[in-house]
Design an enzyme around this catalytic site. Structure first.
Site, PDB file in Angstrom:
ATOM      1  N   LYS A  54       0.847  -1.150   0.035  1.00  0.00           N
ATOM      2  CA  LYS A  54      -0.071  -0.009   0.075  1.00  0.00           C
ATOM      3  C   LYS A  54       0.989   1.399  -0.024  1.00  0.00           C
ATOM      4  O   LYS A  54       0.864   2.067  -0.697  1.00  0.00           O
ATOM      5  CB  LYS A  54      -0.928   0.027   1.348  1.00  0.00           C
ATOM      6  N   GLN A  98      -4.407  -1.303   9.516  1.00  0.00           N
ATOM      7  CA  GLN A  98      -4.383  -2.304   9.098  1.00  0.00           C
ATOM      8  C   GLN A  98      -4.997  -3.301  10.136  1.00  0.00           C
ATOM      9  O   GLN A  98      -4.453  -3.458  11.451  1.00  0.00           O
ATOM     10  CB  GLN A  98      -3.065  -3.191   8.770  1.00  0.00           C
ATOM     11  N   ASP A 121     -10.985   3.199   4.336  1.00  0.00           N
ATOM     12  CA  ASP A 121     -11.212   1.870   4.092  1.00  0.00           C
ATOM     13  C   ASP A 121     -12.615   1.660   4.221  1.00  0.00           C
ATOM     14  O   ASP A 121     -13.432   0.661   3.924  1.00  0.00           O
ATOM     15  CB  ASP A 121     -10.810   1.022   5.424  1.00  0.00           C
TER      16      ASP A 121
HETATM   17  N1  GUN Z   1      -7.214  -6.548   6.538  1.00  0.00           N
HETATM   18  C1  GUN Z   1      -7.654  -7.288   5.718  1.00  0.00           C
HETATM   19  N2  GUN Z   1      -8.053  -6.517   4.394  1.00  0.00           N
HETATM   20  C2  GUN Z   1      -8.090  -5.310   4.898  1.00  0.00           C
HETATM   21  C3  GUN Z   1      -8.326  -4.018   4.601  1.00  0.00           C
HETATM   22  O1  GUN Z   1      -9.077  -4.032   3.396  1.00  0.00           O
HETATM   23  N3  GUN Z   1      -8.164  -2.888   5.127  1.00  0.00           N
HETATM   24  C4  GUN Z   1      -7.341  -3.143   6.312  1.00  0.00           C
HETATM   25  N4  GUN Z   1      -7.497  -1.565   7.212  1.00  0.00           N
HETATM   26  N5  GUN Z   1      -7.283  -4.007   6.923  1.00  0.00           N
HETATM   27  C5  GUN Z   1      -7.549  -5.303   6.307  1.00  0.00           C
END
Ligand code: GUN
Length: 295
Positions: A54, A98, A121
């Site tokens: 990311k 995350q 998100d």
């Molecule tokens: N963990 C697994 N998928 C995601 C996501 O799309 N965003 C975040 N913040 N954590 C995750």
């Protein structure tokens, strides 16, 4: 093998290039580049890989990434304080914490502390509620990526039967809302659904997001359906390295479906592309600019 293989990598690259193309004009108007803060707590290897991807994608798009890596002993108060600081930081347009978080931290409290305007998100209840109400919202990246692939494949989704397998806040529920907004007829199935194969057999569109390796079999699929596989499961192999498979038995499904996303290389890359898109959109809204067109 009759199904078209839906190339999520190519679609994701195209979106990332389109996002990048908007950045110079934003810089011209706002006097700064859009900024994304990522927060990683602990040492989970998979999470670390995702967060690094990311941050790399953010830089490649011409945006600024602020990476916060905290030890797995971080307290809930410490994490809430960091989120509060990021909410107040004018350089930060998006905040991504995350998941999963370590057990001493209540993830719901963390999500509810993120400024909804920076919630790239789309997990904050304000954004979930706005999506469900048909109001402008920040929408979770994975379902947004699935919808993009479906529209690319099928065009108008009006009247199509969609079955979403899985009811998580991250994928299943927002996916159902997005499909409803596109005038699909939506069924949300889950672990307690009776006769799941029969329910799935009705579908023109199947979204599999259960996290069970190869659960959806070829004979569950109506000939000509479009299958989007959100699952990423590592299964053991003889050489000890393991192999990534989705929630759909790919080879069986590919004999019946019209089109199907592979794992890897399907939905996965779309999630990061849509995070770039959401960060760009959040930056425009926060700067009082119109949404970038065509994203
Ligand atoms: N963990 C697994 N998928 C995601 C996501 O799309 N965003 C975040 N913040 N954590 C995750």
């Amino acid at each position: 093998m009759t199904a078209r293989r839906i190339d999520g990598k190519a679609a994701a690259l195209a979106i990332r290039e389109r996002v990048a193309a908007f950045v110079p004009a934003f810089v011209g108007k706002a006097g700064r580049a859009p900024g994304l803060a990522t927060v990683l707590v602990g040492e989970d290897a998979a999470s670390a890989v995702y967060v690094r991807s990311k941050n790399r994608a953010t830089a490649e798009t011409g945006m600024v990434s602020f990476a916060h890596n905290l030890p797995d002993t971080t307290s809930e108060d410490q994490l809430l304080q960091l989120v509060t600081d990021l909410n107040a930081d004018a350089q930060v347009d998006g905040i991504l914490v995350q998941l999963p978080l370590p057990p001493q931290v209540n993830a719901t409290r963390v999500i509810e502390t993120i400024d909804p305007a920076k919630d790239v998100d789309g997990f904050h209840p304000i954004n979930a509620g706005r999506l469900a109400s048909g109001l402008p919202a920040l929408v979770p990246c994975t379902p947004l990526g699935c919808l993009h692939l479906l529209k690319q494949e099928l065009g108008d989704l009006t009247g199509l039967e969609a079955v979403v397998i899985g009811r998580s806040n991250i994928v299943g529920k927002p996916m159902a809302q997005l499909l409803l907004a596109e005038n699909a007829t939506v069924t949300v199935a889950h672990s307690r659904t009776r006769d799941l194969p029969a329910v799935v057999r009705r579908a023109d569109i199947i979204i599999a997001a259960v996290g069970r390796p190869e659960m959806v079999r070829g004979d569950w699929i109506k000939p000509g359906a479009v299958v989007v596989d959100v699952g990423i499961n590592r299964i053991p192999t003889d050489d000890g390295k393991g192999r990534l498979v989705g929630d759909v038995a790919y080879d069986e499904a590919a004999d019946v479906a019209a089109a199907i996303t592979p794992v890897p290389g399907g939905v996965g890359p779309m999630t990061i592309a849509m995070l770039m898109r959401n960060t760009l959109v959040a930056a425009h809204r926060r700067a009082g600019l119109a949404d970038p067109e065509g994203l």
